[in-house]
Write a protein that holds these residues in place. Structure first.
Motif, PDB file in Angstrom:
ATOM      1  N   ILE A  27      38.456  -8.226  11.825  1.00  0.00           N
ATOM      2  CA  ILE A  27      37.576  -7.133  11.107  1.00  0.00           C
ATOM      3  C   ILE A  27      36.947  -6.834  12.347  1.00  0.00           C
ATOM      4  O   ILE A  27      36.379  -7.335  13.547  1.00  0.00           O
ATOM      5  N   PHE A  48      28.512  -4.776  10.400  1.00  0.00           N
ATOM      6  CA  PHE A  48      30.112  -4.554   9.426  1.00  0.00           C
ATOM      7  C   PHE A  48      29.894  -3.088   8.272  1.00  0.00           C
ATOM      8  O   PHE A  48      29.483  -2.445   8.260  1.00  0.00           O
ATOM      9  N   ASP A  49      31.656  -2.849   8.344  1.00  0.00           N
ATOM     10  CA  ASP A  49      32.161  -1.971   7.536  1.00  0.00           C
ATOM     11  C   ASP A  49      31.885  -2.691   5.327  1.00  0.00           C
ATOM     12  O   ASP A  49      32.681  -2.938   5.695  1.00  0.00           O
ATOM     13  N   SER A  51      32.979  -1.762   4.039  1.00  0.00           N
ATOM     14  CA  SER A  51      34.553  -2.459   2.584  1.00  0.00           C
ATOM     15  C   SER A  51      35.290  -4.234   3.230  1.00  0.00           C
ATOM     16  O   SER A  51      35.758  -4.103   2.399  1.00  0.00           O
ATOM     17  N   GLN A  52      34.683  -4.267   4.092  1.00  0.00           N
ATOM     18  CA  GLN A  52      35.173  -6.076   4.385  1.00  0.00           C
ATOM     19  C   GLN A  52      33.975  -6.649   4.343  1.00  0.00           C
ATOM     20  O   GLN A  52      34.432  -7.564   4.549  1.00  0.00           O
ATOM     21  N   GLN A  55      35.911  -9.833   2.558  1.00  0.00           N
ATOM     22  CA  GLN A  55      36.522 -10.851   3.246  1.00  0.00           C
ATOM     23  C   GLN A  55      35.614 -11.327   3.834  1.00  0.00           C
ATOM     24  O   GLN A  55      35.881 -12.581   4.383  1.00  0.00           O
ATOM     25  N   ILE A  56      34.741 -11.142   4.484  1.00  0.00           N
ATOM     26  CA  ILE A  56      33.363 -11.439   5.403  1.00  0.00           C
ATOM     27  C   ILE A  56      32.966 -13.009   4.395  1.00  0.00           C
ATOM     28  O   ILE A  56      32.278 -13.636   4.936  1.00  0.00           O
TER      29      ILE A  56
END
Lengths: 88, 203
Positions: A27, A48-49, A51-52, A55-56
């Motif tokens: 990531i 962070f982006d 879109s992640q 997942q994060i």
């Protein structure tokens, strides 16, 4: 800089552990000082982006990583930055 | 009686020293000082007030300013020329010299996080440094450390000169890995440090 999202931490150790785990999972993130709008104290945040985000959250939950929260940093018309908490 | 001092184009503390000389040459009366920059203006006014003279701006055209200073009989000037300092400097430029791949002594992992954090925060700082010099282990930051390379690129785009020490790149075999800025030598590094009134050293 445009609007962006950060995970903000109370603990430097949790911030560093999170950074390592996220990077290991491919990531793309940026470790930065916690924006003043979130806290005046010296702390770390991970940019962070959006879109992640799922997942994060998954990785942080699996590894019991603690955080202050996830914040959106926005600019108003007067170019003032503001932090909005979007998740604990 | 009025004395005119033309301090245009003079760097601090000269405008203040020349103002002082003019004031010393008269018992009482008016000295008009013409300056053309913000720092001399502030410094001359500050000086006049510090010796209990009246100071007022009588003409202002952009940076071109004339200050009227009125000296009375009981004004005492007991400051020496060499003690005149410029509190307000027009030169707030600085350069940063980074001597290590981490920030400060102590835990290594924390040091790596801190230098990353520093370079990120620096991109949002005003004024930006004129140049950033990378020496010894600092050259890792312009080569193999992707996180710092990214922020250093932002700084370069904003006009900050990025210089890595050639000897150091060579020693660590990182010359081919340079991702941002250019390679420099010790002569340039010395010149950069000498030419700037403020050097911030980190490492």
């Amino acid at each position: 800089m445009d609007n962006f999202y950060v995970v903000s931490f109370n603990s430097t150790h949790h911030a560093i552990r999170t950074e390592k785990l996220l990077e290991k999972n491919g990531i793309t993130i940026t470790t930065m000082p916690t924006p003043r709008e979130i806290a005046a104290s010296c702390g770390l945040s991970i940019k962070f982006d959006i879109s992640q985000i799922d997942q994060i959250n998954k990785i942080m939950k699996e590894n019991s990583l603690e955080r202050r929260g996830i914040f959106k940093i926005v600019r108003d018309d007067q170019e003032n930055r503001k932090a909005i908490k979007i998740e604990d | 009686m009025s004395i005119k001092v033309d301090a245009r184009g003079q760097a601090c503390p000269l405008p203040v020293i020349n103002t002082k000389k003019a004031l010393e040459s008269i018992d009482e009366g008016v000295v008009e000082v013409r300056v053309d920059d913000l720092a001399p203006k502030e410094n001359v006014i500050k000086f006049a007030k510090s010796i209990n003279c009246q100071a007022e701006i009588i003409s202002e055209n952009g940076m071109d300013v004339t200050i009227k200073i009125t000296k009375s009989k009981d004004t005492k000037i007991d400051i020496k020329d060499e003690d005149i300092k410029c509190d307000i400097s027009s030169d707030n430029s600085y350069i940063v010299a980074i001597m290590s791949n981490k920030l400060g002594n102590g835990n290594e992992e924390l040091g790596h996080v801190l230098i990353k954090s520093y370079l990120f925060a620096l991109t949002e700082t005003n004024p930006l440094p004129k140049s950033i010099l990378f020496l010894n282990g600092g050259v890792e930051l312009t080569t193999i450390n992707n996180a710092t390379v990214e922020n250093i690129k932002i700084l370069e785009e904003k006009g900050v000169e990025i210089l890595s020490c050639g000897t150091c790149l060579d020693y660590y075999e990182l010359k081919q890995a340079l991702k941002v800025g250019s390679i420099t030598n010790m002569y340039t590094i010395i010149e950069k440090m000498n030419d700037c009134s403020k050097v911030i050293t980190l490492g």
